[in-house]
Design an enzyme around this catalytic site. Structure first.
Site, PDB file in Angstrom:
ATOM      1  N   HIS A   1       0.643  -1.277   0.079  1.00 26.86           N
ATOM      2  CA  HIS A   1      -0.061  -0.097   0.012  1.00 26.86           C
ATOM      3  C   HIS A   1       1.007   1.142   0.170  1.00 26.86           C
ATOM      4  O   HIS A   1       1.929   1.225   0.809  1.00 26.86           O
ATOM      5  CB  HIS A   1      -0.917   0.042   1.166  1.00 26.86           C
ATOM      6  CG  HIS A   1      -0.220   0.060   2.568  1.00 26.86           C
ATOM      7  ND1 HIS A   1      -0.029   1.319   3.237  1.00 26.86           N
ATOM      8  CD2 HIS A   1       0.050  -0.937   3.425  1.00 26.86           C
ATOM      9  CE1 HIS A   1       0.505   1.098   4.418  1.00 26.86           C
ATOM     10  NE2 HIS A   1       0.564  -0.274   4.481  1.00 26.86           N
TER      11      HIS A   1
ATOM     12  N   HIS B   1       4.463   4.007  12.798  1.00 24.65           N
ATOM     13  CA  HIS B   1       3.460   5.208  12.753  1.00 24.65           C
ATOM     14  C   HIS B   1       3.947   6.338  13.337  1.00 24.65           C
ATOM     15  O   HIS B   1       3.114   7.262  13.586  1.00 24.65           O
ATOM     16  CB  HIS B   1       2.089   4.765  13.377  1.00 24.65           C
ATOM     17  CG  HIS B   1       1.465   3.598  12.512  1.00 24.65           C
ATOM     18  ND1 HIS B   1       0.268   3.308  12.643  1.00 24.65           N
ATOM     19  CD2 HIS B   1       1.760   3.176  11.187  1.00 24.65           C
ATOM     20  CE1 HIS B   1      -0.519   2.401  11.687  1.00 24.65           C
ATOM     21  NE2 HIS B   1       0.578   2.254  10.829  1.00 24.65           N
TER      22      HIS B   1
ATOM     23  N   GLU C   1      -4.709   1.405   2.784  1.00 25.68           N
ATOM     24  CA  GLU C   1      -4.794   0.167   3.720  1.00 25.68           C
ATOM     25  C   GLU C   1      -4.852   0.959   5.443  1.00 25.68           C
ATOM     26  O   GLU C   1      -5.425   0.105   6.003  1.00 25.68           O
ATOM     27  CB  GLU C   1      -3.324  -0.279   3.609  1.00 25.68           C
ATOM     28  CG  GLU C   1      -3.360  -1.617   4.349  1.00 25.68           C
ATOM     29  CD  GLU C   1      -2.656  -1.270   5.440  1.00 25.68           C
ATOM     30  OE1 GLU C   1      -2.721  -2.325   6.377  1.00 25.68           O
ATOM     31  OE2 GLU C   1      -2.167  -0.439   6.093  1.00 25.68           O
ATOM     32  N   GLU C   2      -4.352   1.975   5.765  1.00 29.61           N
ATOM     33  CA  GLU C   2      -4.168   2.394   6.978  1.00 29.61           C
ATOM     34  C   GLU C   2      -5.516   2.636   7.729  1.00 29.61           C
ATOM     35  O   GLU C   2      -5.655   2.519   8.697  1.00 29.61           O
ATOM     36  CB  GLU C   2      -3.195   3.590   6.968  1.00 29.61           C
ATOM     37  CG  GLU C   2      -1.895   3.405   6.636  1.00 29.61           C
ATOM     38  CD  GLU C   2      -0.946   2.643   7.507  1.00 29.61           C
ATOM     39  OE1 GLU C   2      -1.761   2.086   8.522  1.00 29.61           O
ATOM     40  OE2 GLU C   2       0.211   2.438   7.175  1.00 29.61           O
TER      41      GLU C   2
ATOM     42  N   ASP D   1       6.465   1.141   6.183  1.00 31.09           N
ATOM     43  CA  ASP D   1       5.056   1.126   6.239  1.00 31.09           C
ATOM     44  C   ASP D   1       4.467   2.132   5.289  1.00 31.09           C
ATOM     45  O   ASP D   1       3.792   3.029   5.798  1.00 31.09           O
ATOM     46  CB  ASP D   1       4.459   1.308   7.527  1.00 31.09           C
ATOM     47  CG  ASP D   1       3.178   0.999   7.844  1.00 31.09           C
ATOM     48  OD1 ASP D   1       2.440   0.041   6.988  1.00 31.09           O
ATOM     49  OD2 ASP D   1       2.399   1.280   8.632  1.00 31.09           O
TER      50      ASP D   1
END
Length: 1003
Positions: free
Chosen positions: A189, A334, A235-236, A201
């Protein structure tokens, strides 16, 4: 004097200490190297079409700014990815160029390249999906709370790399079914969270896919089965992008998949989840495999609460595949530390190389063709090889060990008993032919309870330390997991050594090692019973290391049992000892134990004596040493008064060659035991168990030691380390009484130092920052603006962080348990005004709160006065994400232009109290029609009709989200936290939006 040969591997203190220490040090160092260091990327071109320098530059670009779905930067990232794909394909397809306009807004999913081209690009700006998720289980009854519904408009990028066996037909255009053999999906993603740059990420996954496209479109590297490269967006926020892919025709083509993810910042990428054995074997082709089935079990059991696109591919699309991700350190996940500075090209190559080899294997295999597969067990060894086999095979091995292992030991025990050599559990032996009817003490039972005592005390020590740390300084494990490991390991070893040596000093036994192995066998067998039940009933594969652990215990115990065949028959030994000497033997043995030395035997044969001469006793006493016989008196042997025997047929049973084999204070009959077999037992018991347990322990504790910031149990990581400490050091316990004091003394110092550090040290640092969660809520009706930080409850940390902010001076700060993150607390205060929507010029002197009302517009029309139905129109400025919250659950809803898909429920059976709305365009008006039950009592048809005429209303709240923190001054409250919070603090998002503005409505 004859020169005695000293066996360098005898079961004596010095060899045991040196060999045991070297073996354990080598294993632990090798495990740490594998766990911490990443294999170096090659300097030259590692594979056709792969350019690591280009990949690194791509990662720096994509992680140069926050790019969540609800941000302008997200659109720029998408355009950049399309440009990069265009350049890669133009380079690899002999300079072929194409018109970007054909795929930037491709409403009919048309190919961007001509028919029969090696790659087809889809810019999917049409797919949308509506789905729902069940609510949490209710605390009051067995049911669930109301769930959440989502409408999402996708902006995915899809690249189809045609396989050599796919054929030339563009089946997605003609409407035909895709090839039956299917293909392989690789996914990452390209959106990040609003507080993270998304380097791992999922930036590394994205740039890996760009290199994968380059590799498989290079001439001579066409895959057998086609590959679908999916770069999904969203996606997140709820795995939205993968669900939107399910609406695209290309979603029908894959049969297997490889999902690339990230939950840390750098390091090795671990293959942590797989659907079955057959697809897992494709990962075996990786040059540096790194994998653990334990994490897969954790996802199945719900222990790990987060999810990846793997869930959508398996449950919605029915695919078989693998999940590969970076997993640590969790403190950077994150946050703004998930950037290119905190990863490296070695990590890129680790994920990329594994992806290319896995895709090549999946593309060439028949896995996925029948839609079925067997449950798998997998684990790597030192990051070099990976073992993959069926769970059914593990179950069969477990059953075999449970049945065969005890049977073999019982049979050997019976044979030993038949040959009169079963000294274990033997107290005495009757001396045949002796009129006094006295019994010769064998003391074979000595050492029976030595192991339970030391094991219980040592294990209690580390478990007690776990609770102590949880009570005094629970967060220290967040930054200092290796200090906790050192404390636990050194404590267990020292306590076990101290009590083992103390017991051995008081009651030495040649069978102590065998009894320890027997206890381990019994405990291991009981543990294996539980593991086998879990394998069968719960399909748990994560206990594989305990199966092999027990196998190692069994083999070591088997060798120890076979060792007993070297002992003399008990009858023969007893026949050589007169009953009148029993008391003398006891007396001298007691003296030997009390003095810490063997009793002296002063007789020695003189060399070069004539055959007819009689043996003479030595004139001088030999000084007692470690090798001195157990059975010596001042001048006479304990066997001096044996009845006369023919010297041609009978020898002294404990002559000089035998005496030195009997260790300090142990039973005299032990002289014939081999002194080197302990090494075989030690290697069998230690190498494989320590490797398997060590890899699981390091992986597990590295994954969870910083999850306390997510609201997870703080005690759990300490208990895990205590548990694995026991498993790692248990293999040395049967031999620990032979260790010299040097290593235990050193470990005692280590324990004291690490204990003091762990109790007193501050638990966070600039490299291991405590993660807190930010959000800001604005009531657009009243202008009330509230900023919140959410963090761990234990300790004053969250209060200290909030107090360090200038805007909190003189403000009332309210703290309570978090509604969103269980186990954490939220502290709130009136914060700095956000500027996420352009406001009037400052010179007009209008306070910010007076402009809040224009951020969101909502109108509600009760569509039918006889039915619970309403039409809601919602519009948010400078946003493309809003949501509707209802005080009571709705039963269904509809949105203009939404696609229908029977695979997804719009609303769960308990109803929805929230509808999340995601648009691909900015400032899009939303037109939503909702229906609700109204709580009718249907027991009476008259009452039901009456209530239908009086349709009930519904209260709720409209919310729009703002998630773009790239521009300075837009969210000053967040910038204040970044600037003034202590250096040991990291900031992450608490919900989908950094700023949420809301208005109430009434239907």
């Amino acid at each position: 004097m004859k020169t005695r040969f000293t066996n360098p591997i005898a079961f004596r203190p010095l060899p045991v200490t040196i060999i045991g220490t070297v073996v354990y040090a080598a294993l632990i160092i090798a495990l740490l190297i594998t766990h911490i260091l990443v294999p170096s990327a090659p300097n030259n071109t590692p594979a056709a079409g792969v350019n690591l320098t280009e990949a690194w530059q791509d990662l720096q670009y994509i992680s140069g700014a926050f790019h969540p779905y609800n941000s302008r930067q997200n659109d720029e990232t998408r355009d950049w990815l399309l440009m990069r794909i265009e350049r890669i394909l133009a380079r690899n397809t002999r300079g072929l160029m194409f018109d970007r306009s054909k795929y930037l807004h491709d409403e009919q999913f048309r190919a961007s390249i001509a028919k029969q081209s090696p790659a087809v690009v889809f810019s999917d700006v049409n797919s949308n999906v509506t789905f729902s998720r069940e609510g949490k289980k209710s605390n009051s009854d067995a049911g669930r709370e109301s769930g959440v519904s989502v409408y999402f408009e996708g902006t995915n990028i899809i690249v189809y790399i045609r396989g050599s066996e796919d054929g030339d037909e563009d089946w997605w255009v003609s409407g035909h079914e895709p090839p039956e053999r299917g293909g392989v999906l690789v996914n990452a993603h390209y959106d990040s969270v609003s507080t993270g740059y998304g380097a791992t990420d999922d930036g590394v996954g994205v740039i890996s896919i760009l290199q994968i496209i380059s590799h498989f479109t290079k001439e001579g590297h066409t895959p057998k089965k086609g590959i679908v490269a999916l770069l999904n967006n969203g996606e997140e926020d709820f795995l939205n992008g993968a669900r939107a892919f399910s609406q695209h025709p290309m979603s029908k083509f894959p049969r297997t998949f490889l999902n690339l993810e990230g939950a840390g910042a750098g390091g090795r990428a671990v293959m942590f989840r797989s659907t079955d054995t057959e697809v897992t074997k494709a990962y075996q082709k990786s040059k540096y495999p790194f994998a653990s089935v334990l994490s897969g079990d954790a996802f199945k059991r719900g222990i790990i609460r987060s999810e990846t696109d793997y869930l959508v591919f398996t449950e919605t699309l029915g695919l078989r595949g693998l999940d590969v991700a970076f997993y640590g350190p969790r403190a950077r996940y994150h946050t703004d530390r998930d950037d290119s500075r905190h990863t490296d090209i070695d990590s890129i190559w680790h994920m990329l190389s594994a992806s290319i080899s896995t895709l090549e294997a999946l593309s060439s295999s028949e896995a996925g063709a029948d839609g079925r597969g067997s449950e798998a067990v997998w684990f790597d060894l030192f990051g070099q090889i990976i073992a993959v086999f069926k769970l059914q095979t593990l179950f069969a091995l477990s059953i075999a060990l449970l049945v065969v292992a005890p049977v073999i030991l019982i049979v050997i025990g019976a044979v030993l008993y038949r040959f009169d050599k079963l000294y274990i559990f033997s107290r005495k032996k009757r001396i045949e032919g002796d009129e006094s009817d006295e019994m010769l003490p064998l003391n074979g039972w000595k050492g029976l309870f030595q192991y339970p005592v030391l094991a219980i005390l040592a294990s209690a020590a580390v478990i007690g330390l776990a609770f102590l740390m949880n009570k005094v300084n629970p967060a220290i494990i967040y930054s200092s997991q290796y200090a906790v490991w050192s404390m636990m390991l050194s404590a267990w070893f020292f306590v076990a050594w101290f009590f083992s040596c103390s017991i051995d000093f008081l009651r030495p036994s040649a069978l102590a090692r065998l009894y320890s192995l027997l206890w381990l066998f019994i405990i291991g067998w009981l543990v294996l019973v539980a593991v086998t039940i879990l394998e069968r009933r719960r399909h748990v594969a994560g206990g594989y290391f305990l199966v092999f652990y027990f196998a190692a215990i069994f083999l070591a115990t088997l060798v120890a049992f076979l060792e007993l065949f070297r002992l003399p028959r008990k009858a023969e030994y007893a026949d050589e000892v007169r009953p009148s000497e029993i008391g003398e033997i006891r007396s001298h043995r007691t003296q030997s134990i009390a003095s810490g030395q063997r009793l002296a035997q002063a007789s020695e044969e003189e060399e070069h004596q004539p055959e007819h001469s009689e043996h003479q006793n030595a004139d001088e006493d030999e000084e007692a040493t470690e090798r001195t016989s157990l059975l010596r008196n001042d001048r006479h042997t304990t066997f001096a008064h044996y009845p006369h025997r023919d010297p041609d047929t009978t020898e002294d049973p404990l002559d000089e060659g035998k005496e030195h084999k009997v260790y300090l204070g142990e039973q005299a009959w032990s002289w014939s035991l081999p002194t080197w077999l302990w090494l075989l037992e030690f290697l069998l018991l230690s190498v494989i168990p320590v490797v398997l347990v060590g890899e699981v322990a390091l992986f597990l504790t590295s994954s969870v030691h910083q999850t306390l910031a997510d609201g997870n149990s703080i005690l759990l990581p300490y208990i895990a380390i205590a548990f694995f400490t026991i498993l790692i050091l248990v293999p040395v316990s049967p031999f620990i009484h032979r260790y010299t004091y040097h290593i235990p003394t050193f470990l005692l110092l280590v324990f004291v130092g690490t204990l003091i550090y762990n109790l007193l040290a501050f638990p966070f640092s600039a490299n291991n920052r405590l993660k807190v969660y930010f959000d800001q809520k604005v009531d657009l009706d009243t202008g009330i603006n509230t900023v919140s930080l959410t963090g761990i409850k234990d300790g004053p940390y969250i209060h200290n962080i909030v107090s360090s902010l200038p805007s909190t001076a003189g403000q009332k700060i309210s703290c309570s348990d978090s509604d969103i993150r269980k186990g954490l607390q939220t502290c709130s205060w009136p914060g700095l005004s956000p500027k996420v929507v352009p406001s009037p010029p400052p010179h007009l002197g209008i306070p910010p709160q007076f402009g809040y009302a224009d951020w969101l517009s909502i109108s509600v029309v009760h569509a039918n006065t006889t039915r619970n139905e309403a039409r809601i129109t919602l519009f948010g400025k400078n946003s493309r994400a809003c949501k509707l919250l209802f005080d009571a659950p709705i039963t269904t809803f509809s949105i203009a232009g939404a696609a229908e898909d029977d695979r997804f429920d719009k609303v769960p059976k308990e109803g929805s109290k929230e509808i999340r709305l995601w648009s691909r365009t900015w400032e899009k008006p939303w037109y939503v029609t909702v229906q609700w039950d109204g709580g009718h009592n249907k027991t009476s048809s008259y009452e039901f009709k009456t209530q239908q005429k009086r349709a009930k209303g519904l209260n709720g709240k409209a919310v729009c989200l703002w998630s773009d923190a790239n521009d300075s001054g837009v969210i000053p409250a967040l910038e204040e936290v970044w600037k003034y919070a202590p250096t040991w603090v990291a900031v992450s998002k608490n919900s989908d939006g950094l700023v949420e503005g809301s208005k109430r409505f009434l239907i």
